[in-house]
Scaffold this active site. Structure first.
Site, mmCIF file in Angstrom:
data_model
loop_
_atom_site.group_PDB
_atom_site.id
_atom_site.type_symbol
_atom_site.label_atom_id
_atom_site.label_comp_id
_atom_site.label_asym_id
_atom_site.label_seq_id
_atom_site.Cartn_x
_atom_site.Cartn_y
_atom_site.Cartn_z
ATOM 1 N N TYR A 14 0.807 -1.223 0.000
ATOM 2 C CA TYR A 14 0.000 0.000 0.000
ATOM 3 C C TYR A 14 0.842 1.276 0.000
ATOM 4 O O TYR A 14 0.294 2.377 -0.113
ATOM 5 C CB TYR A 14 -0.949 0.024 1.204
ATOM 6 C CG TYR A 14 -1.954 -1.099 1.178
ATOM 7 C CD1 TYR A 14 -2.932 -1.168 0.189
ATOM 8 C CD2 TYR A 14 -1.918 -2.109 2.134
ATOM 9 C CE1 TYR A 14 -3.851 -2.206 0.159
ATOM 10 C CE2 TYR A 14 -2.832 -3.149 2.114
ATOM 11 C CZ TYR A 14 -3.793 -3.194 1.128
ATOM 12 O OH TYR A 14 -4.697 -4.220 1.105
ATOM 13 N N HIS A 19 -4.661 6.222 -0.557
ATOM 14 C CA HIS A 19 -5.222 6.042 0.780
ATOM 15 C C HIS A 19 -4.154 6.201 1.865
ATOM 16 O O HIS A 19 -4.489 6.337 3.036
ATOM 17 C CB HIS A 19 -5.876 4.666 0.871
ATOM 18 C CG HIS A 19 -7.194 4.649 1.575
ATOM 19 N ND1 HIS A 19 -7.958 5.776 1.825
ATOM 20 C CD2 HIS A 19 -7.903 3.616 2.105
ATOM 21 C CE1 HIS A 19 -9.068 5.427 2.453
ATOM 22 N NE2 HIS A 19 -9.046 4.129 2.646
ATOM 23 N N TYR A 64 -5.607 -2.064 9.883
ATOM 24 C CA TYR A 64 -6.061 -1.578 8.583
ATOM 25 C C TYR A 64 -6.795 -0.264 8.799
ATOM 26 O O TYR A 64 -7.261 0.051 9.895
ATOM 27 C CB TYR A 64 -6.965 -2.603 7.890
ATOM 28 C CG TYR A 64 -6.177 -3.706 7.243
ATOM 29 C CD1 TYR A 64 -5.490 -3.486 6.055
ATOM 30 C CD2 TYR A 64 -6.098 -4.961 7.827
ATOM 31 C CE1 TYR A 64 -4.745 -4.488 5.461
ATOM 32 C CE2 TYR A 64 -5.356 -5.976 7.240
ATOM 33 C CZ TYR A 64 -4.683 -5.732 6.057
ATOM 34 O OH TYR A 64 -3.942 -6.723 5.478
ATOM 35 N N ASN A 66 -9.684 0.832 8.209
ATOM 36 C CA ASN A 66 -11.042 0.777 8.756
ATOM 37 C C ASN A 66 -11.078 0.515 10.257
ATOM 38 O O ASN A 66 -12.136 0.595 10.865
ATOM 39 C CB ASN A 66 -11.858 -0.300 8.038
ATOM 40 C CG ASN A 66 -11.996 -0.022 6.563
ATOM 41 O OD1 ASN A 66 -11.592 1.025 6.065
ATOM 42 N ND2 ASN A 66 -12.562 -0.973 5.845
ATOM 43 N N ASN A 112 -13.722 5.642 6.047
ATOM 44 C CA ASN A 112 -13.883 4.604 7.061
ATOM 45 C C ASN A 112 -12.875 4.693 8.203
ATOM 46 O O ASN A 112 -13.171 4.278 9.323
ATOM 47 C CB ASN A 112 -13.855 3.222 6.422
ATOM 48 C CG ASN A 112 -15.110 2.949 5.627
ATOM 49 O OD1 ASN A 112 -16.192 3.417 5.979
ATOM 50 N ND2 ASN A 112 -14.987 2.210 4.544
#
Length: 185
Positions: A14, A19, A64, A66, A112
């Site tokens: 990532y 994000h 994560y 979220n 989120n």
């Protein structure tokens, strides 16, 4: 004492994705202040800095995105901080790439990570540095936030990261977020 939280997903795959802009902000902030993320506690990588005699805790949750609140709340409790003492740096699809928007409070707006923090701290009243990643044109939101920036976009993002770090420095130095908002929005 203040705590700066950068939101992102910790896995290597990532790195550099839209994000993970929150991580990019805090990584640059820590680097510019000569620190590093050398501690791990409560599902977070932690850097402890002293700026103008004040302890600044900078975290990157290892959960994560979220589940970010699961990392933020225990650290607030451990360091005896309130939501007045924290600021969250995160990506925002409603802003053009690299544009900033500082806020004192507000809803999750579909993010989120912010939703998780609101759930765990019990309020929407915490400061945010929102960094624009733009809206997806022809792909799903999930694919968009997990995609990487083009070379052209990276230049715009770099300007935004520089301004985000300057905004954090301003908040720490002056301890007046309203004035920081006025200068950087």
């Amino acid at each position: 004492m203040k705590m700066i939280v950068g939101l992102g997903n910790i896995e290597k795959k990532y790195e550099g994705t839209r994000h993970n802009v929150g991580f990019m902000v805090v990584e640059r902030f820590v680097e510019e202040h000569g620190g590093n993320f050398n501690k791990e506690k409560f599902d977070s990588l932690i850097s402890e800095l002293f700026i103008n005699g004040e302890k600044i805790i900078v975290i990157k949750p290892t959960t994560y995105m979220n589940e970010s609140g699961r990392a933020v709340r225990p650290l607030m409790d451990y360091f005896n901080l309130t939501t007045e003492d924290i600021i969250i740096c995160h990506d925002d699809m409603d802003l053009e790439i690299g544009h900033l928007r500082l806020r004192q409070k507000g809803s999750a707006g579909g993010h989120n990570g912010i939703k998780s923090i609101i759930s765990h701290v019990g309020t929407e009243k915490f400061k945010r540095v929102r960094v624009g990643i733009d809206h997806p044109q022809k792909m799903s939101v999930v694919d968009w936030v997990l995609s990487r920036f083009t070379k052209e976009q990276e230049a715009k993002l770099d300007d935004g990261l520089t301004r985000a770090v300057a905004a954090l420095d301003d908040w720490i130095e002056n301890d007046d977020f309203m004035n920081t908002m006025n200068r950087f929005n």
